[in-house]
Write an enzyme that holds these catalytic residues in place. Structure first.
Site, PDB file in Angstrom:
ATOM      1  N   LYS A  10      45.052  23.530  31.285  1.00 40.27           N
ATOM      2  CA  LYS A  10      45.205  23.258  32.726  1.00 40.27           C
ATOM      3  C   LYS A  10      45.498  24.536  33.485  1.00 40.27           C
ATOM      4  O   LYS A  10      45.203  24.645  34.656  1.00 40.27           O
ATOM      5  CB  LYS A  10      46.448  22.369  32.939  1.00 40.27           C
ATOM      6  CG  LYS A  10      46.349  20.952  32.497  1.00 40.27           C
ATOM      7  CD  LYS A  10      47.749  20.332  32.642  1.00 40.27           C
ATOM      8  CE  LYS A  10      47.867  19.015  31.930  1.00 40.27           C
ATOM      9  NZ  LYS A  10      49.239  18.559  31.776  1.00 40.27           N
TER      10      LYS A  10
ATOM     11  N   LYS B 125      54.707  29.890  25.835  1.00 42.22           N
ATOM     12  CA  LYS B 125      55.147  29.691  27.224  1.00 42.22           C
ATOM     13  C   LYS B 125      56.160  30.750  27.637  1.00 42.22           C
ATOM     14  O   LYS B 125      56.235  31.099  28.807  1.00 42.22           O
ATOM     15  CB  LYS B 125      55.717  28.279  27.408  1.00 42.22           C
ATOM     16  CG  LYS B 125      54.636  27.211  27.441  1.00 42.22           C
ATOM     17  CD  LYS B 125      55.155  25.932  28.064  1.00 42.22           C
ATOM     18  CE  LYS B 125      54.057  24.897  28.202  1.00 42.22           C
ATOM     19  NZ  LYS B 125      54.554  23.596  28.631  1.00 42.22           N
TER      20      LYS B 125
ATOM     21  N   LYS C 123      42.253  27.165  23.372  1.00 42.50           N
ATOM     22  CA  LYS C 123      42.076  25.764  23.800  1.00 42.50           C
ATOM     23  C   LYS C 123      41.851  25.726  25.319  1.00 42.50           C
ATOM     24  O   LYS C 123      42.318  26.612  26.039  1.00 42.50           O
ATOM     25  CB  LYS C 123      43.279  24.907  23.386  1.00 42.50           C
ATOM     26  CG  LYS C 123      44.499  25.088  24.237  1.00 42.50           C
ATOM     27  CD  LYS C 123      45.474  23.903  24.099  1.00 42.50           C
ATOM     28  CE  LYS C 123      46.599  24.100  25.101  1.00 42.50           C
ATOM     29  NZ  LYS C 123      47.530  23.042  25.259  1.00 42.50           N
TER      30      LYS C 123
HETATM   31  P1  TYM Z   1      50.165  18.012  28.050  1.00 42.74           P
HETATM   32  O1  TYM Z   1      50.180  17.442  29.404  1.00 42.74           O
HETATM   33  O2  TYM Z   1      50.239  19.502  27.915  1.00 42.74           O
HETATM   34  O3  TYM Z   1      48.902  17.525  27.239  1.00 42.74           O
HETATM   35  C1  TYM Z   1      48.560  16.168  27.191  1.00 42.74           C
HETATM   36  C2  TYM Z   1      47.705  15.831  25.984  1.00 42.74           C
HETATM   37  O4  TYM Z   1      46.455  16.518  26.027  1.00 42.74           O
HETATM   38  C3  TYM Z   1      46.212  17.156  24.774  1.00 42.74           C
HETATM   39  N1  TYM Z   1      45.403  18.366  25.024  1.00 42.74           N
HETATM   40  C4  TYM Z   1      44.229  18.629  24.427  1.00 42.74           C
HETATM   41  N2  TYM Z   1      43.508  17.961  23.517  1.00 42.74           N
HETATM   42  C5  TYM Z   1      42.336  18.500  23.124  1.00 42.74           C
HETATM   43  N3  TYM Z   1      41.856  19.688  23.603  1.00 42.74           N
HETATM   44  C6  TYM Z   1      42.549  20.387  24.516  1.00 42.74           C
HETATM   45  N4  TYM Z   1      42.060  21.534  24.988  1.00 42.74           N
HETATM   46  C7  TYM Z   1      43.805  19.868  24.971  1.00 42.74           C
HETATM   47  N5  TYM Z   1      44.734  20.293  25.876  1.00 42.74           N
HETATM   48  C8  TYM Z   1      45.707  19.368  25.884  1.00 42.74           C
HETATM   49  C9  TYM Z   1      47.608  17.480  24.254  1.00 42.74           C
HETATM   50  O5  TYM Z   1      47.608  17.670  22.864  1.00 42.74           O
HETATM   51  C10 TYM Z   1      48.365  16.243  24.643  1.00 42.74           C
HETATM   52  O6  TYM Z   1      48.146  15.198  23.711  1.00 42.74           O
HETATM   53  N6  TYM Z   1      54.064  17.656  25.301  1.00 42.74           N
HETATM   54  C11 TYM Z   1      52.983  16.744  25.603  1.00 42.74           C
HETATM   55  C12 TYM Z   1      53.421  15.623  26.523  1.00 42.74           C
HETATM   56  C13 TYM Z   1      54.446  14.753  25.884  1.00 42.74           C
HETATM   57  C14 TYM Z   1      54.263  13.915  24.751  1.00 42.74           C
HETATM   58  C15 TYM Z   1      55.516  13.280  24.519  1.00 42.74           C
HETATM   59  C16 TYM Z   1      53.177  13.651  23.921  1.00 42.74           C
HETATM   60  C17 TYM Z   1      55.746  14.590  26.306  1.00 42.74           C
HETATM   61  N7  TYM Z   1      56.370  13.703  25.466  1.00 42.74           N
HETATM   62  C18 TYM Z   1      55.691  12.385  23.449  1.00 42.74           C
HETATM   63  C19 TYM Z   1      53.360  12.756  22.860  1.00 42.74           C
HETATM   64  C20 TYM Z   1      54.599  12.143  22.625  1.00 42.74           C
HETATM   65  C21 TYM Z   1      51.828  17.571  26.154  1.00 42.74           C
HETATM   66  O7  TYM Z   1      51.317  18.401  25.503  1.00 42.74           O
HETATM   67  O8  TYM Z   1      51.410  17.310  27.372  1.00 42.74           O
END
Ligand code: TYM
Length: 336
Positions: free
Chosen positions: A204, A119, A201
Protein backbone atom coordinates in the site's frame (compact mmCIF):
# COMPACT_ATOMS: atom_id res chain seq x y z
CA UNK A 1 -24.47 -31.50 24.70
CA UNK A 2 -21.74 -34.02 23.78
CA UNK A 3 -23.19 -34.24 20.26
CA UNK A 4 -23.03 -30.46 19.79
CA UNK A 5 -19.31 -30.45 20.37
CA UNK A 6 -18.81 -32.62 17.28
CA UNK A 7 -20.70 -30.26 14.97
CA UNK A 8 -19.32 -27.01 16.31
CA UNK A 9 -17.90 -24.91 13.50
CA UNK A 10 -14.21 -24.10 13.52
CA UNK A 11 -13.24 -20.46 13.86
CA UNK A 12 -11.51 -18.19 11.34
CA UNK A 13 -10.06 -14.77 12.22
CA UNK A 14 -8.47 -12.15 10.02
CA UNK A 15 -8.13 -8.40 9.68
CA UNK A 16 -6.86 -5.64 7.42
CA UNK A 17 -5.57 -2.23 8.51
CA UNK A 18 -7.54 0.82 7.33
CA UNK A 19 -4.38 2.51 6.07
CA UNK A 20 -3.66 3.72 2.54
CA UNK A 21 -5.56 2.34 -0.39
CA UNK A 22 -5.85 -1.42 -0.47
CA UNK A 23 -3.93 -3.16 -3.24
CA UNK A 24 -4.82 -6.17 -5.33
CA UNK A 25 -2.31 -7.97 -3.03
CA UNK A 26 -4.57 -7.38 -0.01
CA UNK A 27 -7.54 -8.52 -2.07
CA UNK A 28 -6.00 -11.72 -3.43
CA UNK A 29 -3.87 -12.58 -0.38
CA UNK A 30 -6.60 -11.93 2.17
CA UNK A 31 -10.16 -10.66 1.60
CA UNK A 32 -10.99 -12.79 -1.42
CA UNK A 33 -10.06 -16.00 0.43
CA UNK A 34 -12.38 -15.07 3.25
CA UNK A 35 -15.37 -15.42 0.94
CA UNK A 36 -14.80 -19.14 0.57
CA UNK A 37 -14.42 -19.54 4.32
CA UNK A 38 -17.50 -17.67 5.49
CA UNK A 39 -19.85 -20.46 4.46
CA UNK A 40 -18.07 -23.15 6.42
CA UNK A 41 -16.57 -21.45 9.46
CA UNK A 42 -17.45 -19.15 12.29
CA UNK A 43 -15.72 -16.04 10.94
CA UNK A 44 -14.49 -12.82 12.54
CA UNK A 45 -13.23 -10.18 10.13
CA UNK A 46 -11.94 -6.99 11.67
CA UNK A 47 -10.81 -3.55 10.59
CA UNK A 48 -7.54 -3.21 12.47
CA UNK A 49 -7.57 0.46 13.46
CA UNK A 50 -5.52 -0.14 16.64
CA UNK A 51 -2.78 -1.56 14.45
CA UNK A 52 -3.10 1.33 12.01
CA UNK A 53 -2.04 3.98 14.54
CA UNK A 54 1.36 2.34 15.05
CA UNK A 55 2.21 4.52 12.04
CA UNK A 56 1.09 8.19 12.17
CA UNK A 57 -2.43 8.63 10.79
CA UNK A 58 -4.45 11.72 10.05
CA UNK A 59 -7.52 11.26 12.35
CA UNK A 60 -10.15 12.35 9.80
CA UNK A 61 -8.58 10.15 7.18
CA UNK A 62 -8.43 7.14 9.51
CA UNK A 63 -12.15 7.55 10.21
CA UNK A 64 -12.95 7.81 6.51
CA UNK A 65 -10.79 4.82 5.60
CA UNK A 66 -12.41 2.72 8.33
CA UNK A 67 -15.84 3.19 6.75
CA UNK A 68 -14.40 2.69 3.27
CA UNK A 69 -12.88 -0.60 4.34
CA UNK A 70 -16.17 -1.74 5.88
CA UNK A 71 -17.91 -0.93 2.58
CA UNK A 72 -15.17 -2.73 0.68
CA UNK A 73 -15.50 -5.92 2.77
CA UNK A 74 -19.22 -5.93 1.99
CA UNK A 75 -18.72 -5.04 -1.67
CA UNK A 76 -16.30 -7.97 -2.03
CA UNK A 77 -19.03 -10.27 -0.73
CA UNK A 78 -18.44 -10.58 3.01
CA UNK A 79 -21.87 -11.37 4.43
CA UNK A 80 -22.58 -9.71 7.80
CA UNK A 81 -25.22 -12.36 8.52
CA UNK A 82 -22.57 -15.05 8.38
CA UNK A 83 -19.57 -13.24 9.88
CA UNK A 84 -18.79 -10.75 12.60
CA UNK A 85 -17.55 -7.74 10.63
CA UNK A 86 -16.35 -5.12 13.09
CA UNK A 87 -13.87 -2.43 14.02
CA UNK A 88 -11.10 -3.66 16.31
CA UNK A 89 -11.18 -0.62 18.65
CA UNK A 90 -14.91 -1.20 19.28
CA UNK A 91 -14.03 -4.32 21.30
CA UNK A 92 -11.77 -3.21 24.15
CA UNK A 93 -10.83 -6.80 25.01
CA UNK A 94 -8.20 -6.68 22.23
CA UNK A 95 -6.14 -4.05 24.01
CA UNK A 96 -6.69 -5.71 27.39
CA UNK A 97 -5.50 -9.13 26.28
CA UNK A 98 -2.60 -7.51 24.46
CA UNK A 99 -1.40 -6.06 27.78
CA UNK A 100 -1.50 -9.46 29.45
CA UNK A 101 0.29 -11.14 26.54
CA UNK A 102 2.96 -8.42 26.67
CA UNK A 103 4.04 -9.82 29.98
CA UNK A 104 4.77 -13.16 28.29
CA UNK A 105 6.57 -11.71 25.27
CA UNK A 106 10.32 -11.23 25.35
CA UNK A 107 11.68 -7.95 24.04
CA UNK A 108 14.23 -9.97 22.06
CA UNK A 109 11.63 -11.96 20.14
CA UNK A 110 9.50 -8.87 19.40
CA UNK A 111 12.50 -6.92 18.13
CA UNK A 112 13.49 -9.77 15.81
CA UNK A 113 10.20 -9.66 13.86
CA UNK A 114 10.87 -8.91 10.19
CA UNK A 115 8.03 -6.41 9.88
CA UNK A 116 9.21 -4.48 12.95
CA UNK A 117 12.68 -4.22 11.45
CA UNK A 118 11.29 -3.12 8.06
CA UNK A 119 8.90 -0.57 9.53
CA UNK A 120 11.56 0.80 11.90
CA UNK A 121 13.70 1.53 8.88
CA UNK A 122 10.85 3.06 6.95
CA UNK A 123 9.61 5.19 9.87
CA UNK A 124 12.95 5.90 11.54
CA UNK A 125 11.56 9.10 13.11
CA UNK A 126 8.74 7.21 14.85
CA UNK A 127 9.90 3.86 16.22
CA UNK A 128 7.25 3.74 18.91
CA UNK A 129 6.39 0.97 21.39
CA UNK A 130 3.22 0.18 19.42
CA UNK A 131 5.27 -0.70 16.37
CA UNK A 132 7.15 -3.30 18.35
CA UNK A 133 3.98 -4.47 20.07
CA UNK A 134 2.13 -4.88 16.77
CA UNK A 135 2.45 -8.68 16.61
CA UNK A 136 1.42 -9.08 20.26
CA UNK A 137 -1.79 -7.15 19.57
CA UNK A 138 -2.28 -9.40 16.56
CA UNK A 139 -1.87 -12.42 18.82
CA UNK A 140 -4.50 -10.95 21.15
CA UNK A 141 -6.87 -10.51 18.19
CA UNK A 142 -6.47 -14.09 17.13
CA UNK A 143 -6.43 -15.78 20.54
CA UNK A 144 -9.49 -13.93 21.90
CA UNK A 145 -11.72 -15.84 19.50
CA UNK A 146 -10.19 -19.29 20.08
CA UNK A 147 -9.27 -19.21 16.41
CA UNK A 148 -8.45 -22.33 14.42
CA UNK A 149 -7.36 -20.71 11.16
CA UNK A 150 -5.89 -17.34 10.19
CA UNK A 151 -6.10 -16.62 6.43
CA UNK A 152 -3.33 -14.13 5.60
CA UNK A 153 -0.69 -13.37 3.00
CA UNK A 154 2.79 -14.85 3.36
CA UNK A 155 4.17 -11.65 4.97
CA UNK A 156 2.06 -12.30 8.09
CA UNK A 157 3.18 -15.88 8.68
CA UNK A 158 5.80 -14.91 11.27
CA UNK A 159 3.19 -13.00 13.26
CA UNK A 160 0.82 -15.96 13.30
CA UNK A 161 3.71 -18.10 14.50
CA UNK A 162 4.25 -15.69 17.40
CA UNK A 163 0.54 -16.09 18.25
CA UNK A 164 1.06 -19.84 18.38
CA UNK A 165 4.10 -19.45 20.64
CA UNK A 166 2.25 -17.10 22.97
CA UNK A 167 -0.78 -19.40 23.15
CA UNK A 168 1.45 -22.35 24.04
CA UNK A 169 3.43 -20.28 26.55
CA UNK A 170 0.28 -19.06 28.29
CA UNK A 171 -1.26 -22.54 28.30
CA UNK A 172 2.00 -23.96 29.68
CA UNK A 173 2.14 -21.44 32.50
CA UNK A 174 -1.53 -21.10 33.47
CA UNK A 175 -3.20 -24.23 32.11
CA UNK A 176 -5.15 -24.90 28.91
CA UNK A 177 -6.78 -21.60 27.90
CA UNK A 178 -6.14 -20.77 24.25
CA UNK A 179 -6.55 -22.76 21.09
CA UNK A 180 -3.30 -22.77 19.10
CA UNK A 181 -4.11 -21.19 15.70
CA UNK A 182 -2.79 -22.14 12.28
CA UNK A 183 -2.01 -19.79 9.40
CA UNK A 184 -3.94 -20.41 6.19
CA UNK A 185 -1.78 -19.27 3.31
CA UNK A 186 -2.78 -20.00 -0.28
CA UNK A 187 0.22 -20.87 -2.46
CA UNK A 188 0.85 -18.49 -5.39
CA UNK A 189 -1.74 -15.97 -4.22
CA UNK A 190 0.01 -15.36 -0.92
CA UNK A 191 2.53 -12.94 -2.36
CA UNK A 192 1.52 -10.58 -5.13
CA UNK A 193 4.66 -8.63 -6.03
CA UNK A 194 5.37 -5.06 -7.04
CA UNK A 195 4.88 -4.38 -10.77
CA UNK A 196 8.09 -2.35 -10.77
CA UNK A 197 10.28 -4.63 -8.65
CA UNK A 198 8.99 -8.22 -8.55
CA UNK A 199 11.47 -9.08 -5.77
CA UNK A 200 9.34 -6.95 -3.39
CA UNK A 201 5.76 -7.58 -2.26
CA UNK A 202 3.15 -5.21 -3.62
CA UNK A 203 2.54 -2.72 -0.84
CA UNK A 204 0.00 0.00 0.00
CA UNK A 205 2.82 2.35 0.89
CA UNK A 206 5.20 1.97 -2.07
CA UNK A 207 6.46 5.39 -3.09
CA UNK A 208 6.38 4.45 -6.79
CA UNK A 209 2.74 4.89 -7.91
CA UNK A 210 3.20 2.37 -10.73
CA UNK A 211 4.33 -0.41 -8.39
CA UNK A 212 0.92 -1.17 -6.88
CA UNK A 213 -2.54 -1.58 -8.35
CA UNK A 214 -5.11 -0.22 -5.94
CA UNK A 215 -8.62 -1.57 -5.62
CA UNK A 216 -9.79 2.01 -6.20
CA UNK A 217 -7.91 2.43 -9.51
CA UNK A 218 -10.11 3.05 -12.56
CA UNK A 219 -9.89 0.87 -15.65
CA UNK A 220 -7.46 3.13 -17.56
CA UNK A 221 -5.13 3.39 -14.59
CA UNK A 222 -5.13 -0.39 -14.05
CA UNK A 223 -4.33 -1.04 -17.70
CA UNK A 224 -1.65 1.67 -17.80
CA UNK A 225 0.07 0.24 -14.70
CA UNK A 226 0.13 -3.27 -16.18
CA UNK A 227 1.46 -1.92 -19.49
CA UNK A 228 4.38 -0.38 -17.56
CA UNK A 229 5.08 -3.51 -15.50
CA UNK A 230 8.69 -4.68 -15.68
CA UNK A 231 9.29 -7.91 -17.60
CA UNK A 232 12.52 -9.25 -19.11
CA UNK A 233 14.26 -9.43 -22.46
CA UNK A 234 13.25 -12.85 -23.77
CA UNK A 235 9.73 -13.27 -25.02
CA UNK A 236 8.40 -16.42 -23.34
CA UNK A 237 5.32 -16.26 -21.13
CA UNK A 238 6.08 -18.99 -18.57
CA UNK A 239 6.19 -19.12 -14.79
CA UNK A 240 9.73 -19.72 -13.56
CA UNK A 241 12.16 -18.41 -10.96
CA UNK A 242 14.32 -16.80 -13.64
CA UNK A 243 11.34 -14.75 -14.83
CA UNK A 244 9.99 -13.03 -11.69
CA UNK A 245 8.17 -10.21 -13.53
CA UNK A 246 6.34 -12.53 -15.94
CA UNK A 247 5.63 -15.04 -13.14
CA UNK A 248 4.08 -12.30 -11.01
CA UNK A 249 1.85 -11.20 -13.91
CA UNK A 250 0.84 -14.81 -14.56
CA UNK A 251 0.04 -15.26 -10.86
CA UNK A 252 -2.12 -12.16 -10.91
CA UNK A 253 -3.82 -13.34 -14.09
CA UNK A 254 -4.62 -16.75 -12.53
CA UNK A 255 -5.86 -15.17 -9.31
CA UNK A 256 -8.25 -12.87 -11.18
CA UNK A 257 -9.36 -15.17 -14.01
CA UNK A 258 -9.67 -18.42 -12.06
CA UNK A 259 -7.46 -20.20 -14.59
CA UNK A 260 -4.72 -22.59 -13.51
CA UNK A 261 -1.10 -21.74 -14.27
CA UNK A 262 -0.82 -24.33 -17.04
CA UNK A 263 -4.05 -23.08 -18.67
CA UNK A 264 -2.71 -19.51 -18.54
CA UNK A 265 0.68 -20.48 -19.96
CA UNK A 266 -1.00 -22.40 -22.78
CA UNK A 267 -3.35 -19.57 -23.70
CA UNK A 268 -0.55 -16.97 -23.81
CA UNK A 269 1.93 -19.18 -25.62
CA UNK A 270 3.44 -17.28 -28.59
CA UNK A 271 1.82 -13.96 -27.60
CA UNK A 272 3.96 -10.79 -27.30
CA UNK A 273 4.51 -9.17 -23.88
CA UNK A 274 2.46 -6.08 -24.84
CA UNK A 275 -0.70 -8.08 -25.56
CA UNK A 276 -0.12 -10.29 -22.53
CA UNK A 277 0.12 -7.30 -20.18
CA UNK A 278 -3.03 -5.82 -21.71
CA UNK A 279 -4.88 -9.11 -21.11
CA UNK A 280 -3.80 -9.17 -17.45
CA UNK A 281 -4.86 -5.53 -16.98
CA UNK A 282 -8.25 -6.20 -18.54
CA UNK A 283 -9.05 -9.21 -16.40
CA UNK A 284 -8.12 -7.28 -13.23
CA UNK A 285 -10.15 -4.21 -14.27
CA UNK A 286 -13.17 -6.45 -15.05
CA UNK A 287 -13.12 -7.89 -11.52
CA UNK A 288 -12.61 -4.52 -9.82
CA UNK A 289 -15.35 -2.55 -11.63
CA UNK A 290 -18.42 -4.13 -9.94
CA UNK A 291 -16.70 -4.07 -6.52
CA UNK A 292 -15.98 -0.35 -6.89
CA UNK A 293 -19.57 0.37 -7.92
CA UNK A 294 -20.96 -1.58 -4.97
CA UNK A 295 -18.54 0.07 -2.52
CA UNK A 296 -19.67 3.49 -3.75
CA UNK A 297 -23.33 2.54 -3.33
CA UNK A 298 -22.72 1.28 0.22
CA UNK A 299 -20.72 4.35 1.23
CA UNK A 300 -23.78 6.46 0.48
CA UNK A 301 -25.69 4.46 3.15
CA UNK A 302 -23.80 5.31 6.30
CA UNK A 303 -26.70 4.21 8.51
CA UNK A 304 -26.53 0.68 7.15
CA UNK A 305 -22.73 0.53 7.50
CA UNK A 306 -22.94 1.72 11.11
CA UNK A 307 -25.57 -0.92 11.89
CA UNK A 308 -23.43 -3.67 10.38
CA UNK A 309 -20.40 -2.57 12.42
CA UNK A 310 -22.41 -2.32 15.63
CA UNK A 311 -23.90 -5.78 15.13
CA UNK A 312 -20.45 -7.18 14.35
CA UNK A 313 -18.90 -5.64 17.46
CA UNK A 314 -21.67 -7.03 19.68
CA UNK A 315 -21.15 -10.49 18.27
CA UNK A 316 -17.36 -10.26 18.61
CA UNK A 317 -17.63 -8.87 22.14
CA UNK A 318 -19.63 -11.89 23.34
CA UNK A 319 -16.88 -14.31 22.36
CA UNK A 320 -14.01 -12.01 23.34
CA UNK A 321 -15.47 -11.38 26.80
CA UNK A 322 -15.69 -15.10 27.49
CA UNK A 323 -12.02 -15.66 26.68
CA UNK A 324 -10.86 -12.54 28.48
CA UNK A 325 -12.63 -13.42 31.74
CA UNK A 326 -11.11 -16.88 31.62
CA UNK A 327 -7.67 -15.32 31.12
CA UNK A 328 -8.18 -12.85 33.99
CA UNK A 329 -9.15 -15.69 36.29
CA UNK A 330 -6.15 -17.77 35.26
CA UNK A 331 -3.60 -15.00 35.82
CA UNK A 332 -5.04 -14.31 39.27
CA UNK A 333 -6.90 -11.01 38.88
CA UNK A 334 -9.32 -10.68 41.77
CA UNK A 335 -12.94 -11.05 40.71
CA UNK A 336 -16.02 -11.13 42.98
P1 TYM B 1 -2.40 -5.41 6.25
O1 TYM B 1 -3.48 -4.41 6.17
O2 TYM B 1 -0.99 -4.92 6.12
O3 TYM B 1 -2.60 -6.56 5.19
C1 TYM B 1 -3.83 -7.21 5.06
C2 TYM B 1 -3.70 -8.58 4.43
O4 TYM B 1 -3.19 -8.49 3.10
C3 TYM B 1 -2.11 -9.41 2.93
N1 TYM B 1 -1.18 -8.84 1.93
C4 TYM B 1 -0.79 -9.49 0.82
N2 TYM B 1 -1.07 -10.70 0.33
C5 TYM B 1 -0.50 -11.05 -0.85
N3 TYM B 1 0.33 -10.23 -1.56
C6 TYM B 1 0.64 -9.00 -1.10
N4 TYM B 1 1.44 -8.21 -1.81
C7 TYM B 1 0.07 -8.58 0.15
N5 TYM B 1 0.15 -7.43 0.88
C8 TYM B 1 -0.61 -7.61 1.96
C9 TYM B 1 -1.49 -9.49 4.32
O5 TYM B 1 -0.73 -10.66 4.47
C10 TYM B 1 -2.71 -9.50 5.19
O6 TYM B 1 -3.28 -10.80 5.25
N6 TYM B 1 -1.26 -7.31 10.48
C11 TYM B 1 -2.30 -7.60 9.52
C12 TYM B 1 -3.66 -7.15 9.99
C13 TYM B 1 -4.10 -7.88 11.21
C14 TYM B 1 -4.40 -9.27 11.30
C15 TYM B 1 -4.78 -9.51 12.65
C16 TYM B 1 -4.38 -10.32 10.38
C17 TYM B 1 -4.32 -7.33 12.45
N7 TYM B 1 -4.73 -8.33 13.30
C18 TYM B 1 -5.13 -10.79 13.09
C19 TYM B 1 -4.73 -11.59 10.83
C20 TYM B 1 -5.08 -11.83 12.17
C21 TYM B 1 -1.87 -6.98 8.19
O7 TYM B 1 -0.89 -7.33 7.66
O8 TYM B 1 -2.65 -6.07 7.66
Amino acid sequence: MEENVGIMKKTVYSAVQPTGSLTIGNFVGAIRNWLRLQNEYDCYFAIADLHAITVRQEPAELRRRTLELAALYLACGIDPEKCALYVQSHVSAHAELCWILNTLTYVGEASRMTQFKDKSQKHADNINMGLMDYPVLMAADILLYQTDFVPVGADQKQHVELSRDLAERFNGRYGETFKVPEPLIVKGEARICSLQDPAKKMSKSDENPNASVFLSDDRDTVIRKFKRAVTDSDNRIVCSEEKPGISNLLNIYCAFSGHTMSEAEASFSGMGYGDFKLAVGEVVADVLAPIQAEQKRLLADKKYLTEVLQGGAERAFKTARRTLSKVCRKVGFYRE
